[in-house]
Design an enzyme around this catalytic site. Structure first.
Site, PDB file in Angstrom:
ATOM      1  N   ASP A   5      54.712  70.110 125.917  1.00  0.00           N
ATOM      2  CA  ASP A   5      55.991  70.804 125.765  1.00  0.00           C
ATOM      3  C   ASP A   5      55.828  71.773 124.583  1.00  0.00           C
ATOM      4  O   ASP A   5      54.819  71.764 123.856  1.00  0.00           O
ATOM      5  CB  ASP A   5      57.145  69.825 125.545  1.00  0.00           C
ATOM      6  CG  ASP A   5      58.494  70.453 125.903  1.00  0.00           C
ATOM      7  OD1 ASP A   5      58.572  71.696 126.012  1.00  0.00           O
ATOM      8  OD2 ASP A   5      59.479  69.715 126.076  1.00  0.00           O
TER       9      ASP A   5
HETATM   10  C1  NOJ Z   1      61.184  72.921 125.814  1.00  0.00           C
HETATM   11  C2  NOJ Z   1      61.816  72.017 126.821  1.00  0.00           C
HETATM   12  O1  NOJ Z   1      61.829  70.693 126.332  1.00  0.00           O
HETATM   13  C3  NOJ Z   1      61.127  72.035 128.177  1.00  0.00           C
HETATM   14  O2  NOJ Z   1      61.933  71.331 129.082  1.00  0.00           O
HETATM   15  C4  NOJ Z   1      60.859  73.428 128.628  1.00  0.00           C
HETATM   16  O3  NOJ Z   1      60.232  73.408 129.895  1.00  0.00           O
HETATM   17  C5  NOJ Z   1      59.979  74.119 127.596  1.00  0.00           C
HETATM   18  N1  NOJ Z   1      60.705  74.174 126.347  1.00  0.00           N
HETATM   19  C6  NOJ Z   1      59.559  75.517 128.019  1.00  0.00           C
HETATM   20  O4  NOJ Z   1      60.617  76.383 127.975  1.00  0.00           O
END
Ligand code: NOJ
Length: 741
Positions: free
Chosen positions: A262
Site C-alpha cells: 500500500d
Molecule cells: C491507500 C489506500 O489504503 C489503498 O486502498 C489505495 O489503493 C492506495 N492508497 C492507492 O491509492
C-alpha cells in the site's frame, strides 16, 4: 510475446532495470512540465529510476496514458511498457453503490455483472490494474473504511470478493477486463478502537477463521495482484511479514502473482519501528516477497546495494521482476502498450444507458428499509411532499472513493422527484448544513466537492425557516440526511457515529411540528440511530448509492421497487458497543440463560447487548412468514456424500410481490475451543409473488462444520449442533442435529 521471448527479454535486463520494474511512481514523475520535478525530487528517485520504472499510480485518461506511455517507451532501453494501476473501487465514471450497499443486495451474481461493466469503462480509459476488491472484514463501525467492504461476515465477504475479481478480470475478454488487485492483506479491517492505521492484534485462530477467508476467496478466483495492508499482524507489519506473504499467501494458497505495497508502506516500516533506515525497510519487504514498492524510493535506492553487500540474493529481485513482466505479458502490453484504451472507445462506453440502468438496478437492491410505520410507499401526487436536507440536491451521494465519477450523469433526489411529482405536490429546501464545523475533515475537506460549502449565518437562518415552513405545509417530510461524504472512507474514523448535530436538530424540530418523517440516510458505516429513530416514521438506508442514486431512492420511496436490501453489518444502539457483530463467541456468563442471576452476567448496565438493527435485517413492502423448518435427517456423518437437507416454507402473506433473502445459520454447541453463537453458512434469494408460498431447501455438509480446532487443524468435531433459518440473524426458527464419528 511467447514465454521464450519474455525470458530472452528478461536476460537482457541489467540489475538496475530489473529493480526499476519493482518501483511504482505517480503521474507527477512522468510529466514533461516543471511539475514533474517536484514529486521526483520529493521522492528522492533519480531520472534513471524514472526511465526504468515499472508502473504508474492513479493516472487515468486515455489521452494521458498514451502520452506518458509514448514518452516513456521512447526513453526506455528495452521498451518495457509501464503498467497503469488505479483505484477503481465501485465504479469508474458510472458509479455503483459503495460496497456496503453492494453487500446489502446479498446478490454476488448481480455484482459480478456490474464489475464487468466497471472494468469495461475503466480499461477504455487506460486502466490496466485496479486496486480492488478490498476484502477486509469489518466489525467496528468507528472505522471509516467500513464503506469499502461488503460486511461483517466471512462467508458473505468471500462470495463478494470472488464475484468482484471474476467481474473485473472477466475471463480476460479483450477491452473488457482489468487485472484485479486484492487488498488490504491482511486484517486491515480490525484496527484497535476503529482508529485508522492503528495496530491490529487478535488471536491467530480468529485471524485464520474469520479474517482470511475473504482474501482467500479472491485469490482462489484468480486475482493477479495482492496489496499489503498498513497494519501489523502478530506485531509484524504486513509489508514485512514473511509468514503472511510467503508462507500463507504464496506457499499455502499458491499465489504466484504480484504483491504490491500500500501507499508508502515500505518506508512506514521505519515509523513502525521495525526498520532503522530505508535499506533495512527494503530488505524486510523483499524478504517477505513483496514485489512492488508503491511510492517510496526504498527499493529504487537500496536494493542494488543490498545485493552488492550480499544482504539479499539477486534471485529475489529476479523473481519479483519476472512476476511483474509476466503480468505485463498476460495483459498483452508488449503488443499493445495502451491496453486498447482510446478516446473513441471511452466515449462509446462511459456512462452508457446500459451502465446507468445497471447502476440503478443495483442501487435499488442495495437500499435497506430499516423502519416503516405504514407510511411507505409514498403516494405520487396525492400527498404533499417536502424534501429537506443537505443531501436532497447533492451529487455527493456517490461516496468518498468515487474519485472518477462523471457528475454529468448523476441524478440528485430533487431532480428525480421533480420528474415524478407535479409542482403542487413537491417542495424542496436544504434546511441545514451537513456539519457545524468542517475543519475536522482534514485537508480532504478543502477539496471543493459539490455540496460541502457551508452556509453563511444569514443563509442558515433562511434555510432553517424555509425548512420549518415547508414542513408545516407538507403531508410528509422526506429528509435526505447523513454523514458528510468525507466523514467515512480512508482516514474517516469517528467516535461519534450518530447523525451530525445540525441535521439531528432539524429533524427533531420538524417532528415537534407533528409531521410524518421519512428519513433517507447516507452513510459509509453503521450509524447509531437511537436518538432519532423514534422521531422517524420510516427510515430508508441508502448508503452512498452512486450515479443513479436519486432515481433509485424515488423507485424505493414510491414503491416502483419493493426494497429488498438486508444489512450485512450490525447497527448499534450506541458507539460503546463497538466492535459489534452478530457472530459473537459464547461467554461463560451469557446475558440470557446464565445460571448467574442479575448483575453478574455479560451485559451493559445502560444499553442492550444486541444490535438496534441486526445483521441480515431489512423490511420490504411485502410480508413474509417463515414456518415448518424440516430436516431430512437429524444425524450427519463425516462421509463426504452425507448431507442434511434443511427446508423451510416461506409465505408471502401480502398482496405485494417481492424478494426474500432466506438465511441459514449454524451453532456448534460444544467444541474443543469456544465457538460463535451463530455463524452464517448459506443464503438464498427468492422472488415471491403476491400470496405465494415457496419451499426453500439448503444442504448442510460436514465441510460447513469445520473450524480451527484446539491444535489448529481445520476439521469438524462430532457432537450436537443447531441449525437456524429465517429472514435475519435475530428472527430464526431452529432445529437440532448431530455429527457422528
Ligand atoms: C491507500 C489506500 O489504503 C489503498 O486502498 C489505495 O489503493 C492506495 N492508497 C492507492 O491509492
Amino acid at each position: 510475446m511467447t514465454e521464450q521471448q519474455l525470458l530472452d527479454l528478461f536476460h537482457q535486463m541489467t540489475l538496475e532495470e530489473k529493480i526499476g520494474q519493482l518501483v511504482q511512481l505517480d503521474g507527477g514523475c512522468f510529466g514533461t512540465d516543471a511539475m514533474a520535478v517536484g514529486p521526483r525530487e520529493k521522492l528522492g528517485v533519480t531520472e534513471e529510476t524514472v526511465r526504468n520504472c515499472g508502473s504508474v499510480l492513479n493516472v487515468l485518461g486515455a489521452e494521458k496514458v498514451h502520452e506518458i506511455q509514448d514518452h516513456f517507451l521512447a526513453e526506455n532501453r528495452l521498451k518495457i511498457p509501464l503498467l497503469f494501476m488505479a483505484d477503481v473501487i465501485y465504479g469508474y465514471q458510472t458509479v455503483f453503490p459503495i460496497p456496503l450497499g453492494l453487500g446489502s443486495t446479498w446478490n454476488p451474481k448481480l455484482i459480478r455483472e456490474d464489475y464487468k461493466l466497471i472494468a469495461e469503462e475503466a480499461c477504455s480509459d487506460g486502466d490496466m490494474v485496479t486496486f480492488s476488491p478490498p476484502a477486509d472484514l469489518i466489525r467496528d463501525a468507528r472505522w471509516g473504511r467500513c464503506l469499502e467492504m461488503p460486511g461483517e461476515d466471512p462467508v458473505l465477504i468471500s462470495h463478494f470478493s470472488k464475484a468482484m475479481v471474476e467481474g473485473f478480470q472477466n475471463t480476460w475478454e479483450k477491452g473488457k477486463s482489468v487485472a484485479s488487485c486484492l487488498k488490504h492483506f491482511a486484517g486491515y479491517g480490525a484496527p484497535e478502537a476503529g482508529r485508522e492505521y492503528n495496530t491490529v492484534d487478535m488471536s491467530k485462530r480468529r485471524f485464520l477463521q474469520d479474517f482470511l477467508p475473504g482474501y482467500k476467496s479472491a485469490v482462489d478466483a484468480g486475482c493477479e495482484l495482492v496489496m499489503t495492508s498498513f497494519n501489523t499482524v502478530d506485531e509484524i507489519p504486513a509489508t514485512a511479514n514473511k509468514w503472511l506473504m510467503d508462507d500463507i499467501l504464496r506457499k499455502e494458497w499458491g499465489f504466484n502473482g504480484v504483491i504490491i505495497t500500500d501507499y508508502a508502506a515500505i518506508s512506514e516500516l521505519k515509523a513502525h519501528g521495525v526498520a532503522a533506515d530505508d535499506a533495512e525497510a527494503a530488505k524486510l519487504a523483499i524478504n517477505a516477497t513483496v514485489d512492488i514498492d508503491m511510492k517510496t524510493s526504498c527499493y529504487a535506492n537500496n536494493l542494488a546495494d543490498l545485493v552488492a553487500r550480499h544482504e539479499i540474493d539477486e534471485a529475489q529481485i529476479d523473481a519479483a521482476c519476472y512476476r511483474i513482466l509476466t503480468l505485463k505479458n498476460k495483459l498483452g502490453l508488449f503488443e499493445d502498450p495502451y491496453y486498447g484504451c482510446s478516446v473513441e472507445k471511452r466515449d462509446s462506453v462511459i456512462c452508457s444507458p446500459e451502465k446507468i440502468s445497471a447502476a440503478r438496478k443495483t442501487a435499488n437492491r442495495s437500499m435497506v428499509l430499516l423502519k416503516n410505520d405504514d407510511i411507505l410507499p409514498l403516494k405520487r401526487n396525492k400527498q404533499k411532499i417536502a424534501l429537506i436536507g443537505p443531501y436532497a440536491d447533492s451529487l455527493d451521494i456517490v461516496g468518498m472513493w468515487a474519485v472518477h465519477a462523471d457528475h454529468k450523469h448523476s441524478i440528485t433526489i430533487k431532480q428525480a422527484m421533480e420528474n415524478v411529482l407535479d409542482n403542487e405536490y413537491f417542495t424542496f429546501t436544504k434546511g441545514c448544513d451537513f456539519l457545524d464545523d468542517y475543519s475536522s475533515l482534514g485537508e480532504f475537506g478543502f477539496i471543493p466537492t459539490i455540496a460541502n460549502g457551508k452556509f453563511t449565518p444569514e443563509q442558515s437562518v433562511i434555510e432553517h425557516e424555509n425548512a420549518l415552513t415547508l414542513a408545516k405545509e407538507a403531508d410528509v417530510v422526506v429528509l435526505a440526511m447523513g454523514e458528510h461524504m468525507l466523514q467515512s472512507g480512508e482516514s474517516g474514523s469517528r467516535t461519534d457515529i450518530t447523525l451530525p448535530e445540525p441535521q439531528k436538530q432539524l429533524l427533531h424540530e420538524i417532528k415537534a411540528l407533528g409531521k410524518k418523517i421519512v428519513l433517507v440516510l447516507f452513510n459509509g458505516r453503521p450509524l447509531a440511530l437511537t436518538d432519532i429513530i423514534e422521531d422517524c416514521d420510516a427510515v430508508l438506508e441508502a448508503w452512498f448509492p452512486g450515479t443513479a442514486g436519486g432515481l433509485s431512492i424515488c423507485d424505493c420511496l414510491f414503491g416502483d421497487y419493493n426494497p429488498s436490501g438486508r444489512l450485512t453489518v450490525s447497527f448499534p444502539y450506541h458507539v460503546g458497543q463497538e466492535p459489534l457483530y452478530y457472530s459473537q463467541f459464547a461467554t461463560g456468563r451469557p446475558a440470557n440463560g446464565s445460571t448467574h442471576s442479575g448483575r453478574f452476567v455479560s451485559r451493559y448496565l445502560d444499553c442492550p447487548n444486541e444490535a438496534l438493527f441486526p445483521f441480515g435485517y431489512g423490511l420490504s413492502y411485502h410480508k413474509a412468514e417463515y414456518s415448518n423448518l424440516t430436516l431430512s435427517q437429524t444425524k450427519i456423518s463425516k462421509s463426504a456424500d452425507d448431507s442434511i437437507q434443511v427446508s423451510i416454507t416461506v409465505t408471502n402473506t401480502s398482496g405485494t410481490s417481492g424478494t426474500e433473502t432466506v438465511q441459514l445459520y449454524l451453532r456448534d454447541l460444544v467444541g474443543s475451543v469456544v465457538r460463535p453463537i451463530l455463524e452464517l453458512k448459506d443464503f438464498k434469494q427468492i422472488y415471491l409473488g403476491a400470496h405465494e408460498t415457496q419451499k426453500v431447501t439448503f444442504t448442510i455438509t460436514e465441510e460447513m462444520l469445520r473450524f480451527y480446532t484446539k491444535d489448529y487443524t481445520y476439521q469438524s468435531e462430532p457432537g450436537n449442533f443447531k441449525v437456524f433459518v429465517g429472514p435475519n440473524s435475530a428472527e430464526l426458527l431452529e432445529a437440532d442435529f448431530s455429527l457422528t464419528i
